[in-house]
Scaffold this motif. Structure first.
Motif, PDB file in Angstrom:
ATOM      1  N   LEU A  13      31.444  45.376  44.588  1.00  0.00           N
ATOM      2  CA  LEU A  13      30.652  46.034  45.619  1.00  0.00           C
ATOM      3  C   LEU A  13      29.962  45.020  46.529  1.00  0.00           C
ATOM      4  O   LEU A  13      29.779  45.285  47.714  1.00  0.00           O
ATOM      5  CB  LEU A  13      29.623  46.976  44.985  1.00  0.00           C
ATOM      6  CG  LEU A  13      30.240  48.125  44.192  1.00  0.00           C
ATOM      7  CD1 LEU A  13      29.162  48.953  43.506  1.00  0.00           C
ATOM      8  CD2 LEU A  13      31.100  48.997  45.079  1.00  0.00           C
ATOM      9  N   ARG A  14      29.626  43.878  46.008  1.00  0.00           N
ATOM     10  CA  ARG A  14      28.997  42.845  46.829  1.00  0.00           C
ATOM     11  C   ARG A  14      30.011  41.899  47.462  1.00  0.00           C
ATOM     12  O   ARG A  14      29.712  41.257  48.460  1.00  0.00           O
ATOM     13  CB  ARG A  14      28.007  42.027  45.992  1.00  0.00           C
ATOM     14  CG  ARG A  14      26.765  42.806  45.623  1.00  0.00           C
ATOM     15  CD  ARG A  14      25.690  41.993  44.928  1.00  0.00           C
ATOM     16  NE  ARG A  14      26.142  40.820  44.209  1.00  0.00           N
ATOM     17  CZ  ARG A  14      25.713  39.575  44.479  1.00  0.00           C
ATOM     18  NH1 ARG A  14      24.857  39.362  45.441  1.00  0.00           N
ATOM     19  NH2 ARG A  14      26.138  38.567  43.751  1.00  0.00           N
ATOM     20  N   LYS A  15      31.206  41.815  46.875  1.00  0.00           N
ATOM     21  CA  LYS A  15      32.214  40.873  47.373  1.00  0.00           C
ATOM     22  C   LYS A  15      33.565  41.580  47.525  1.00  0.00           C
ATOM     23  O   LYS A  15      34.511  41.312  46.778  1.00  0.00           O
ATOM     24  CB  LYS A  15      32.327  39.681  46.436  1.00  0.00           C
ATOM     25  CG  LYS A  15      31.011  38.912  46.343  1.00  0.00           C
ATOM     26  CD  LYS A  15      31.153  37.620  45.613  1.00  0.00           C
ATOM     27  CE  LYS A  15      29.814  36.897  45.635  1.00  0.00           C
ATOM     28  NZ  LYS A  15      29.889  35.592  45.027  1.00  0.00           N
ATOM     29  N   PRO A  16      33.661  42.488  48.491  1.00  0.00           N
ATOM     30  CA  PRO A  16      34.895  43.272  48.643  1.00  0.00           C
ATOM     31  C   PRO A  16      36.116  42.440  49.024  1.00  0.00           C
ATOM     32  O   PRO A  16      37.234  42.776  48.621  1.00  0.00           O
ATOM     33  CB  PRO A  16      34.550  44.287  49.733  1.00  0.00           C
ATOM     34  CG  PRO A  16      33.371  43.727  50.439  1.00  0.00           C
ATOM     35  CD  PRO A  16      32.637  42.881  49.443  1.00  0.00           C
ATOM     36  N   GLN A  17      35.945  41.356  49.768  1.00  0.00           N
ATOM     37  CA  GLN A  17      37.101  40.541  50.138  1.00  0.00           C
ATOM     38  C   GLN A  17      37.691  39.874  48.898  1.00  0.00           C
ATOM     39  O   GLN A  17      38.906  39.842  48.724  1.00  0.00           O
ATOM     40  CB  GLN A  17      36.724  39.476  51.165  1.00  0.00           C
ATOM     41  CG  GLN A  17      37.915  38.622  51.561  1.00  0.00           C
ATOM     42  CD  GLN A  17      37.571  37.541  52.559  1.00  0.00           C
ATOM     43  OE1 GLN A  17      36.432  37.415  52.982  1.00  0.00           O
ATOM     44  NE2 GLN A  17      38.560  36.759  52.929  1.00  0.00           N
ATOM     45  N   ARG A  18      36.830  39.375  48.021  1.00  0.00           N
ATOM     46  CA  ARG A  18      37.318  38.769  46.782  1.00  0.00           C
ATOM     47  C   ARG A  18      37.983  39.821  45.900  1.00  0.00           C
ATOM     48  O   ARG A  18      38.991  39.548  45.245  1.00  0.00           O
ATOM     49  CB  ARG A  18      36.169  38.075  46.037  1.00  0.00           C
ATOM     50  CG  ARG A  18      36.654  37.306  44.825  1.00  0.00           C
ATOM     51  CD  ARG A  18      35.557  36.556  44.141  1.00  0.00           C
ATOM     52  NE  ARG A  18      34.654  37.490  43.476  1.00  0.00           N
ATOM     53  CZ  ARG A  18      33.509  37.141  42.928  1.00  0.00           C
ATOM     54  NH1 ARG A  18      33.097  35.893  42.970  1.00  0.00           N
ATOM     55  NH2 ARG A  18      32.749  38.041  42.334  1.00  0.00           N
ATOM     56  N   PHE A  19      37.448  41.037  45.904  1.00  0.00           N
ATOM     57  CA  PHE A  19      38.057  42.128  45.145  1.00  0.00           C
ATOM     58  C   PHE A  19      39.473  42.390  45.652  1.00  0.00           C
ATOM     59  O   PHE A  19      40.404  42.561  44.869  1.00  0.00           O
ATOM     60  CB  PHE A  19      37.200  43.393  45.246  1.00  0.00           C
ATOM     61  CG  PHE A  19      37.779  44.592  44.567  1.00  0.00           C
ATOM     62  CD1 PHE A  19      37.905  44.629  43.189  1.00  0.00           C
ATOM     63  CD2 PHE A  19      38.212  45.677  45.296  1.00  0.00           C
ATOM     64  CE1 PHE A  19      38.441  45.744  42.547  1.00  0.00           C
ATOM     65  CE2 PHE A  19      38.743  46.790  44.674  1.00  0.00           C
ATOM     66  CZ  PHE A  19      38.861  46.818  43.291  1.00  0.00           C
ATOM     67  N   GLU A  20      39.665  42.407  46.955  1.00  0.00           N
ATOM     68  CA  GLU A  20      40.995  42.620  47.526  1.00  0.00           C
ATOM     69  C   GLU A  20      41.933  41.477  47.138  1.00  0.00           C
ATOM     70  O   GLU A  20      43.095  41.710  46.812  1.00  0.00           O
ATOM     71  CB  GLU A  20      40.915  42.765  49.050  1.00  0.00           C
ATOM     72  CG  GLU A  20      42.242  43.038  49.716  1.00  0.00           C
ATOM     73  CD  GLU A  20      42.927  44.323  49.249  1.00  0.00           C
ATOM     74  OE1 GLU A  20      44.188  44.341  49.253  1.00  0.00           O
ATOM     75  OE2 GLU A  20      42.247  45.298  48.878  1.00  0.00           O
ATOM     76  N   GLN A  21      41.438  40.267  47.144  1.00  0.00           N
ATOM     77  CA  GLN A  21      42.260  39.129  46.719  1.00  0.00           C
ATOM     78  C   GLN A  21      42.657  39.282  45.255  1.00  0.00           C
ATOM     79  O   GLN A  21      43.798  38.981  44.876  1.00  0.00           O
ATOM     80  CB  GLN A  21      41.494  37.816  46.930  1.00  0.00           C
ATOM     81  CG  GLN A  21      41.300  37.456  48.376  1.00  0.00           C
ATOM     82  CD  GLN A  21      40.363  36.279  48.547  1.00  0.00           C
ATOM     83  OE1 GLN A  21      39.324  36.177  47.878  1.00  0.00           O
ATOM     84  NE2 GLN A  21      40.719  35.373  49.441  1.00  0.00           N
ATOM     85  N   PHE A  22      41.738  39.739  44.429  1.00  0.00           N
ATOM     86  CA  PHE A  22      42.021  39.996  43.024  1.00  0.00           C
ATOM     87  C   PHE A  22      43.153  41.019  42.882  1.00  0.00           C
ATOM     88  O   PHE A  22      44.090  40.822  42.107  1.00  0.00           O
ATOM     89  CB  PHE A  22      40.752  40.498  42.314  1.00  0.00           C
ATOM     90  CG  PHE A  22      40.996  41.137  40.980  1.00  0.00           C
ATOM     91  CD1 PHE A  22      41.225  40.368  39.855  1.00  0.00           C
ATOM     92  CD2 PHE A  22      41.007  42.523  40.848  1.00  0.00           C
ATOM     93  CE1 PHE A  22      41.456  40.959  38.620  1.00  0.00           C
ATOM     94  CE2 PHE A  22      41.232  43.123  39.628  1.00  0.00           C
ATOM     95  CZ  PHE A  22      41.463  42.339  38.504  1.00  0.00           C
ATOM     96  N   LEU A  23      43.081  42.106  43.653  1.00  0.00           N
ATOM     97  CA  LEU A  23      44.113  43.141  43.570  1.00  0.00           C
ATOM     98  C   LEU A  23      45.476  42.615  44.011  1.00  0.00           C
ATOM     99  O   LEU A  23      46.508  42.954  43.410  1.00  0.00           O
ATOM    100  CB  LEU A  23      43.721  44.364  44.399  1.00  0.00           C
ATOM    101  CG  LEU A  23      42.518  45.151  43.884  1.00  0.00           C
ATOM    102  CD1 LEU A  23      42.184  46.288  44.840  1.00  0.00           C
ATOM    103  CD2 LEU A  23      42.752  45.668  42.480  1.00  0.00           C
ATOM    104  N   VAL A  24      45.503  41.789  45.019  1.00  0.00           N
ATOM    105  CA  VAL A  24      46.763  41.200  45.471  1.00  0.00           C
ATOM    106  C   VAL A  24      47.330  40.283  44.391  1.00  0.00           C
ATOM    107  O   VAL A  24      48.537  40.284  44.132  1.00  0.00           O
ATOM    108  CB  VAL A  24      46.584  40.462  46.819  1.00  0.00           C
ATOM    109  CG1 VAL A  24      47.824  39.646  47.172  1.00  0.00           C
ATOM    110  CG2 VAL A  24      46.279  41.453  47.928  1.00  0.00           C
ATOM    111  N   ALA A  25      46.462  39.508  43.741  1.00  0.00           N
ATOM    112  CA  ALA A  25      46.914  38.637  42.652  1.00  0.00           C
ATOM    113  C   ALA A  25      47.486  39.464  41.501  1.00  0.00           C
ATOM    114  O   ALA A  25      48.533  39.111  40.929  1.00  0.00           O
ATOM    115  CB  ALA A  25      45.760  37.764  42.165  1.00  0.00           C
ATOM    116  N   CYS A  26      46.839  40.572  41.167  1.00  0.00           N
ATOM    117  CA  CYS A  26      47.333  41.444  40.096  1.00  0.00           C
ATOM    118  C   CYS A  26      48.683  42.061  40.472  1.00  0.00           C
ATOM    119  O   CYS A  26      49.592  42.152  39.637  1.00  0.00           O
ATOM    120  CB  CYS A  26      46.321  42.539  39.776  1.00  0.00           C
ATOM    121  SG  CYS A  26      44.839  41.925  38.969  1.00  0.00           S
TER     122      CYS A  26
END
Length: 185
Positions: free
Chosen positions: A83-96
């Motif tokens: 919730l505080r770092k949505p860009q990093r969350f998106e990067q995480f999803l792409v990595a997964c």
């Protein structure tokens, strides 16, 4: 950054005792520790280390997202600080997604888990504190009410997503990386 996370997310498998092969139970936590050590030793920038550690720690949770309960999905979002770092969350999803589609024969497979995680994130991010503050809540009471509201939003998003299971999502979007290393397309 995302490519680094994809490269290091399974480092924990290298520490699995041979008598446990081919299974790698618990490699996520061991992998997160291994990524931390690697990054310290090689003086890897913090943003690479953070995404690598989180991807190692939570990638199997993401792969199992379709099986998880709303509270567990919420805990994953919290663990990822999504919730505080949505860009990093998106990067995480792409990595997964790269991990899931990175095996021969699976490269064109739809990654519904990523779609679910994005919807769950969107639902939780849509809950605002202002109405709760206007009700007079503050401190711990506000935090608890915010958590309840976010969990309810996630539960609804999960339910709605589950109802769409009968309609297969046949769209395949290729993974693509921009020239900037901290940005995912």
């Amino acid at each position: 950054v995302t490519r680094f996370a994809v490269l290091v997310h399974d480092l924990g498998k290298g520490t699995t005792p041979p008598d446990e092969w081919p299974r790698h139970l618990g490699h996520e936590l061991r992998g997160a520790d291994s990524v931390r050590v690697l990054c310290l030793r090689l003086r890897i920038p913090n943003m690479y280390r953070e995404l690598g550690v989180l991807t190692a720690r939570f990638h199997t949770h993401c792969h199992r997202a379709l099986e998880l309960r709303p509270k567990t999905l919420f805990n994953i979002l919290r663990g990822l600080d999504a919730l505080r770092k949505p860009q990093r969350f998106e990067q995480f999803l792409v990595a997964c997604e790269a991990d899931a589609r990175g095996r021969l024969g699976l490269e064109h497979r739809t990654y519904r888990q990523g779609t679910l995680m994005r919807r769950v994130h969107q639902a939780a991010a849509g809950v605002r504190a202002r109405p709760l503050v206007q009700q007079g809540l503050s401190g711990l009471a506000l935090a608890e009410a915010l958590q309840r509201e976010r969990l309810a939003a996630i539960t609804e998003a999960r339910r709605e997503f589950g109802e769409t299971r009968a309609v297969p999502d046949l769209t395949v979007r290729p993974l693509s990386f921009s020239r900037r290393e901290d940005e995912v397309l």
